[in-house]
Scaffold this active site. Structure first.
Site, PDB file in Angstrom:
ATOM      1  N   ASP A 163       0.669  -1.628  -0.017  1.00  0.00           N
ATOM      2  CA  ASP A 163       0.217   0.005   0.133  1.00  0.00           C
ATOM      3  C   ASP A 163       0.967   1.267  -0.253  1.00  0.00           C
ATOM      4  OD1 ASP A 163      -2.996   1.051   0.307  1.00  0.00           O
ATOM      5  OD2 ASP A 163      -1.848   1.950   2.252  1.00  0.00           O
TER       6      ASP A 163
ATOM      7  N   HIS B 283      -6.628  -6.084  -1.434  1.00  0.00           N
ATOM      8  CA  HIS B 283      -5.656  -5.118  -0.856  1.00  0.00           C
ATOM      9  C   HIS B 283      -5.178  -5.735   0.179  1.00  0.00           C
ATOM     10  CE1 HIS B 283      -3.574  -1.478  -1.392  1.00  0.00           C
ATOM     11  NE2 HIS B 283      -4.557  -1.157   0.606  1.00  0.00           N
TER      12      HIS B 283
END
Length: 322
Positions: free
Chosen positions: A98, A298
């Site tokens: 991320d 994610h």
């Protein structure tokens, strides 16, 4: 595994670490902590590496400067340089997920002597745009989409963190749910926020914790963000345009060290950063691995820890990586 604090140049950092051997540095993103890497720390230590996962600047047990300008990409890379040096090492492999991925990519881009290989998760390297700051480009993408404002632009508001701090448990639960691979189509976030809404309000009220997230693990996040707040983490986003202005010297620079990139097939970040995946090999000149994990979302190092561990160790064992 053990947690301890370590004093670097002007910053106290909390780290999670285990093992001995070549250093592997694990950089988390938003809204995460060093504990997001527990499965990797354990696997790396068992494989003969010294794994270190810090709480990044503004997060958890690490210092939280009050000035938004203290969260630039140069500060974040500098923190990692200082950490490696303070650990008594002269080189390492850097892994980022991320927001931690751009930090890791820039570590390898700016200090290849120190960061000898890079492994990015979820966010590909995004080269500096020569035509202007990124938030204007993101706003243009949002207008063309017709789906609303990109949450990254919404985070530019100096008070955006207050919506998260009003109820940290709900904000975190919704955030993890909205970007998870197990969340059904139509209930995942797209990253675009309709008028009158915010990042939290767009997620269904009945959002549950992802299958991989235990109540005990979730409570650690809630405790950390309830104590430390969300201002520092969102200040990372508020430096995007300042980062662009400060990195003109990196225009058209390419990553020369061995590199790898892994992303979940159902990662919502691909809606707005995925275009950079196809051209990654043009910017990471020694790209050894590029993998899309079927069905994953994610939070890939936690969702698919066994698969990420396998790929990471495969990369580390390639010639010239360690």
């Amino acid at each position: 595994m053990q947690s301890r604090t370590i004093q670097t140049d002007g910053l106290t950092q909390q780290i999670l670490e285990a093992g001995s051997g070549p250093l592997v540095l694990l950089i988390h993103g938003f809204p995460e902590l060093g504990i997001s890497w527990r499965a990797q720390v354990q696997a790396l230590a068992a494989a003969g590496f010294h794994a270190v996962a810090p709480d990044m600047r503004g997060y958890g047990g690490t210092d939280k400067p009050g000035d938004a300008a203290d969260y630039s990409i140069l500060h974040l890379v500098g923190d990692m340089v200082d950490l490696v040096r303070t650990l008594g090492q002269t080189s390492c492999v850097v892994v980022g997920h991320d927001w931690g991925a751009p930090v890791a990519w820039h570590c390898a881009l700016t200090r290849p002597d120190l960061f000898r290989a890079v492994f990015g998760l979820s966010v590909p390297f995004q080269p500096r745009r020569p035509k202007g700051p990124p938030t204007a480009a993101m706003a243009a993408i949002a207008r063309r989409s017709g789906l609303g404002e990109l949450y990254i632009n919404q985070f530019q508001d100096p008070d955006a963190h207050r919506a998260f701090e009003a109820d940290p448990a709900t904000a975190l639960r919704k955030g993890f749910y909205a970007y998870d691979g197990a969340t059904p189509d139509g209930r995942q976030s797209t990253g675009f926020i309709p008028a009158g809404e915010n990042f939290i309000s767009t997620v269904p009220e009945d959002a549950t914790l992802p299958p991989w997230m235990s109540d005990t693990h979730f409570a650690e996040y809630v405790a950390a963000f309830s104590a430390g707040g969300f201002k520092g983490p969102l200040d990372w986003y508020r430096q995007l345009d300042a980062n662009w202005r400060a990195t003109a010297f990196l225009q058209d620079a390419r990553i020369g060290v061995p590199a790898a990139f892994v992303v979940g097939e159902r990662d919502p970040v691909r809606h707005y950063a995925g275009a950079h995946e196809a051209g990654l090999k043009d910017w990471a000149l020694d790209l050894r691995m590029q993998v899309v994990v079927p069905g994953a979302g994610h939070w890939i190092q936690q969702e698919r820890s066994d698969e990420v561990n396998r790929l990471l160790l495969e990369f580390l064992r390639m010639p010239g990586v360690v």
